[in-house]
Every structure is written in C-alpha cells, then in structure tokens.
Design a protein around this motif. Structure first.
Motif, PDB file in Angstrom:
ATOM      1  N   ILE A   6      43.651  41.893  33.040  1.00  0.00           N
ATOM      2  CA  ILE A   6      43.902  41.491  34.420  1.00  0.00           C
ATOM      3  C   ILE A   6      45.204  42.114  34.898  1.00  0.00           C
ATOM      4  O   ILE A   6      46.259  41.918  34.302  1.00  0.00           O
ATOM      5  CB  ILE A   6      43.945  39.960  34.556  1.00  0.00           C
ATOM      6  CG1 ILE A   6      42.596  39.377  34.161  1.00  0.00           C
ATOM      7  CG2 ILE A   6      44.320  39.559  35.980  1.00  0.00           C
ATOM      8  CD1 ILE A   6      42.545  37.876  34.131  1.00  0.00           C
ATOM      9  N   LEU A   7      45.118  42.865  35.992  1.00  0.00           N
ATOM     10  CA  LEU A   7      46.305  43.485  36.572  1.00  0.00           C
ATOM     11  C   LEU A   7      46.853  42.672  37.736  1.00  0.00           C
ATOM     12  O   LEU A   7      48.051  42.663  37.977  1.00  0.00           O
ATOM     13  CB  LEU A   7      45.984  44.907  37.045  1.00  0.00           C
ATOM     14  CG  LEU A   7      45.522  45.885  35.960  1.00  0.00           C
ATOM     15  CD1 LEU A   7      45.213  47.241  36.566  1.00  0.00           C
ATOM     16  CD2 LEU A   7      46.556  46.007  34.863  1.00  0.00           C
ATOM     17  N   THR A  14      40.877  43.371  37.668  1.00  0.00           N
ATOM     18  CA  THR A  14      41.034  43.889  36.315  1.00  0.00           C
ATOM     19  C   THR A  14      41.257  45.400  36.305  1.00  0.00           C
ATOM     20  O   THR A  14      41.040  46.079  37.315  1.00  0.00           O
ATOM     21  CB  THR A  14      39.785  43.590  35.476  1.00  0.00           C
ATOM     22  OG1 THR A  14      38.679  44.312  36.035  1.00  0.00           O
ATOM     23  CG2 THR A  14      39.482  42.096  35.438  1.00  0.00           C
ATOM     24  N   LEU A  15      41.652  45.901  35.148  1.00  0.00           N
ATOM     25  CA  LEU A  15      41.790  47.341  34.956  1.00  0.00           C
ATOM     26  C   LEU A  15      40.442  48.015  35.225  1.00  0.00           C
ATOM     27  O   LEU A  15      40.382  49.064  35.854  1.00  0.00           O
ATOM     28  CB  LEU A  15      42.285  47.644  33.544  1.00  0.00           C
ATOM     29  CG  LEU A  15      42.385  49.119  33.152  1.00  0.00           C
ATOM     30  CD1 LEU A  15      43.327  49.866  34.081  1.00  0.00           C
ATOM     31  CD2 LEU A  15      42.823  49.253  31.702  1.00  0.00           C
ATOM     32  N   THR A  36      39.343  46.338  46.049  1.00  0.00           N
ATOM     33  CA  THR A  36      39.439  45.300  45.018  1.00  0.00           C
ATOM     34  C   THR A  36      40.013  43.976  45.518  1.00  0.00           C
ATOM     35  O   THR A  36      39.746  42.934  44.938  1.00  0.00           O
ATOM     36  CB  THR A  36      40.329  45.770  43.857  1.00  0.00           C
ATOM     37  OG1 THR A  36      41.665  45.971  44.337  1.00  0.00           O
ATOM     38  CG2 THR A  36      39.792  47.032  43.221  1.00  0.00           C
ATOM     39  N   GLY A  37      40.858  44.028  46.553  1.00  0.00           N
ATOM     40  CA  GLY A  37      41.497  42.807  47.046  1.00  0.00           C
ATOM     41  C   GLY A  37      42.850  42.531  46.415  1.00  0.00           C
ATOM     42  O   GLY A  37      43.494  41.529  46.743  1.00  0.00           O
ATOM     43  N   ALA A  59      43.900  56.815  36.104  1.00  0.00           N
ATOM     44  CA  ALA A  59      42.451  57.005  36.308  1.00  0.00           C
ATOM     45  C   ALA A  59      42.155  58.212  37.186  1.00  0.00           C
ATOM     46  O   ALA A  59      41.128  58.876  37.012  1.00  0.00           O
ATOM     47  CB  ALA A  59      41.848  55.742  36.921  1.00  0.00           C
ATOM     48  N   ALA A  60      43.042  58.505  38.131  1.00  0.00           N
ATOM     49  CA  ALA A  60      42.822  59.616  39.064  1.00  0.00           C
ATOM     50  C   ALA A  60      43.456  60.920  38.598  1.00  0.00           C
ATOM     51  O   ALA A  60      43.280  61.950  39.239  1.00  0.00           O
ATOM     52  CB  ALA A  60      43.353  59.246  40.451  1.00  0.00           C
TER      53      ALA A  60
END
Length: 96
Positions: A6-7, A14-15, A36-37, A59-60
């Motif tokens: 959980i981030l 979540t991640l 994601t909110g 991720a990018a």
C-alpha cells in the motif's frame, strides 16, 4: 503474509494500482492521481506523494525529477476550526 504494498493508506492505493495505471498509459502524476484516487484522502497526498512519484518513475522508466507535482485543490469553503472542535458558531448564538 499479504504481498499487497500500500502506497496511499488514505485511499488504499497499492503499488500494483500505480503500475497498472502506468501500463494503461498514464505516466503523469496528475493522471495517476485521477486514475487511482491517491492524494484525495484526508492527508491530501502529504504521506504518499513521494512513494507514488517514485513508483511512477520506476514503472515508466523515468527519473524521479521528471515527475511534475500534481495540482493541489483546497476546499471551496474552508471548514472553521470551531466546527471541528464542536463549538457553536455565531449563527447558533442569540442576537444581543
């Protein structure tokens, strides 16, 4: 033991949610926020912004410094502290 990372605790982001957003083509912090909110809970991103930005960058395939901050949106009408403290406002008092 859960593998859920959980981030954003306020909005339970979540991640995996962040990675899914980037895979869907959202690599901008504002876009991931809308997808994601994250950053819309009580802390307004103060607790999770750094971790989310780092997750997006990883991720990018971007550098963290290339992630622009998201737009902060304060409430239209601020809540007075006396309301949060449970004290009556001027409207609740009798006219003198």
């Amino acid at each position: 033991m859960s593998r859920k990372i959980i981030l954003c605790r306020c909005e339970d982001v979540t991640l995996h949610d962040v990675e899914k957003a980037v895979a869907a083509g959202y690599s901008d912090l504002e876009e991931v926020k809308r997808y994601t909110g994250f950053g819309t809970g009580p802390c307004q991103g103060k607790e999770c912004l750094r971790e989310i930005a780092l997750a997006i960058a990883k991720a990018a395939g971007l550098l963290p410094v290339d992630i622009a901050p998201f737009t902060s949106r304060p409430p239209l009408v601020p809540t007075e502290l006396k309301v949060l403290a449970g004290r009556p406002g001027r409207a609740g008092r009798a006219a003198r």
